[in-house]
Design a protein around this motif. Structure first.
Motif, PDB file in Angstrom:
ATOM      1  N   LEU A  32       0.824  -1.311   0.001  1.00  0.00           N
ATOM      2  CA  LEU A  32      -0.107   0.105  -0.053  1.00  0.00           C
ATOM      3  C   LEU A  32       1.027   1.176   0.025  1.00  0.00           C
ATOM      4  O   LEU A  32       1.725   1.435   0.997  1.00  0.00           O
ATOM      5  CB  LEU A  32      -0.861   0.100   1.177  1.00  0.00           C
ATOM      6  CG  LEU A  32      -1.613   1.353   1.441  1.00  0.00           C
ATOM      7  CD1 LEU A  32      -2.800   1.468   0.236  1.00  0.00           C
ATOM      8  CD2 LEU A  32      -2.406   1.242   2.673  1.00  0.00           C
ATOM      9  N   LEU A  33       0.974   1.993  -0.921  1.00  0.00           N
ATOM     10  CA  LEU A  33       1.671   3.296  -1.418  1.00  0.00           C
ATOM     11  C   LEU A  33       1.141   4.211  -0.794  1.00  0.00           C
ATOM     12  O   LEU A  33      -0.159   4.693  -1.317  1.00  0.00           O
ATOM     13  CB  LEU A  33       1.959   3.292  -2.711  1.00  0.00           C
ATOM     14  CG  LEU A  33       3.023   4.086  -3.155  1.00  0.00           C
ATOM     15  CD1 LEU A  33       4.426   3.702  -2.567  1.00  0.00           C
ATOM     16  CD2 LEU A  33       3.215   3.784  -4.707  1.00  0.00           C
ATOM     17  N   GLN A  34       1.483   4.896   0.142  1.00  0.00           N
ATOM     18  CA  GLN A  34       0.820   6.352   0.573  1.00  0.00           C
ATOM     19  C   GLN A  34       1.764   7.594   0.473  1.00  0.00           C
ATOM     20  O   GLN A  34       2.957   7.375   0.215  1.00  0.00           O
ATOM     21  CB  GLN A  34       0.248   6.258   2.130  1.00  0.00           C
ATOM     22  CG  GLN A  34      -0.709   4.997   2.245  1.00  0.00           C
ATOM     23  CD  GLN A  34      -0.887   5.093   3.610  1.00  0.00           C
ATOM     24  OE1 GLN A  34      -0.320   4.199   4.317  1.00  0.00           O
ATOM     25  NE2 GLN A  34      -1.689   5.791   4.264  1.00  0.00           N
ATOM     26  N   GLY A  35       1.204   8.832   0.735  1.00  0.00           N
ATOM     27  CA  GLY A  35       2.076   9.930   0.749  1.00  0.00           C
ATOM     28  C   GLY A  35       1.100  11.033   0.013  1.00  0.00           C
ATOM     29  O   GLY A  35       0.530  11.086  -0.306  1.00  0.00           O
ATOM     30  N   ALA A  36       1.666  12.148   0.523  1.00  0.00           N
ATOM     31  CA  ALA A  36       0.895  13.526   0.438  1.00  0.00           C
ATOM     32  C   ALA A  36       0.812  13.723  -1.250  1.00  0.00           C
ATOM     33  O   ALA A  36       1.682  13.124  -2.087  1.00  0.00           O
ATOM     34  CB  ALA A  36       1.579  14.745   0.965  1.00  0.00           C
TER      35      ALA A  36
END
Ligand SMILES: Nc1ncnc2c1ncn2[C@@H]1O[C@H](COP(=O)(O)OP(=O)(O)OP(=O)(O)O)[C@@H](O)[C@H]1O
Length: 226
Positions: A32-36
């Motif tokens: 799961l790739l997250q980030g602003a």
């Protein structure tokens, strides 16, 4: 399925540069790739999909070091290895659902595999929609068609960019359950990019990778608004 990178950086023509911390996905796990916004999620997905060339560093996907491939080999590798459910679904409006599913194989010079298409539509609960055109589908149905299309060539890696975009809570839950279910059944690894808390909750057992916010992404947003 190997998914790992070291020293990976990508620089756009306008000078925006994204550096990715070294990473390796443990076998058997989803990511799961997250980030602003602007942190580089879509860029990373495009690198993983071989749609952007690796400029610096090493990127290994499903045992293949991507930088070493010619454009032609990269195309063949992508077709054989990857399924992509893009944020904008890109279904061909002029074609029926069945024809949309046949398109990737036909484009690769292979047979259409109608039995595979029918089995996938059935597994995704949309067996009755094969003859419809995309404008005759609900948003959730269109998402399922895009998922079926991504699975047609039995990918080892399934990339989904913001799979809950424009979906309500029920459709989001259904889409995530479907993704996980097909990944399990088809034996493929999921890479999902999202900053939607509903997706984060549904993928709690995946390896989470949070990309750090980038100062120049903020600057560029300011420039854009000026
Ligand atoms: N084609 C491009 N040309 C120049 N700069 C780009 C291009 N695509 C992305 N960038 C820049 O690269 C950085 C990372 O963008 P990217 O789209 O990968 O981020 P993201 O995390 O997916 O963002 P979002 O959540 O808003 O989609 C941003 O600063 C963006 O402005």
């Amino acid at each position: 399925m190997t998914l790992a990178w070291q020293g990976l950086r990508h620089r756009y023509a306008n000078g925006a540069e994204i550096a990715y911390a070294d990473f390796a996905l443990p076998a058997g796990r989803h990511l799961l790739l997250q980030g602003a916004s602007g942190s580089g999620k879509s860029t990373l997905l495009a690198l993983l999909a071989g749609l952007l060339r690796v400029q610096q560093g090493e990127l290994t996907v499903a045992g293949t070091v991507l930088a070493g491939l010619s454009p032609r080999a990269l195309d063949a590798w992508r077709g054989a290895t990857l399924g992509v459910v893009p944020q904008r679904l890109h279904l061909s409006e002029a074609l029926t659902v069945a024809e949309n599913l046949a398109l990737p194989a036909l484009a690769a010079g292979q047979g259409a595999e109608p039995a595979r298409a029918a089995a996938l539509l059935d597994a995704l609960g949309i067996a009755g929609l094969a003859a419809r055109k995309p404008h005759q589908l609900s948003v959730g149905q269109a998402q399922r068609v895009a998922l079926a299309r991504a699975l047609m060539r039995r990918p080892r890696l399934l990339l989904a960019d913001e799979p809950s975009a424009n979906l309500d809570d029920d459709h989001t839950a259904a889409m995530l359950a479907l993704l996980r279910d097909v990944a399990q059944r088809e034996g493929c690894t999921l890479v999902v990019a999202s900053h939607d808390s509903r997706v984060v909750t549904a993928m709690a057992d995946a390896v989470g990778l949070v990309l750090p916010a980038r100062a120049d992404a903020v600057d560029r947003a300011g420039e854009g608004a000026a």
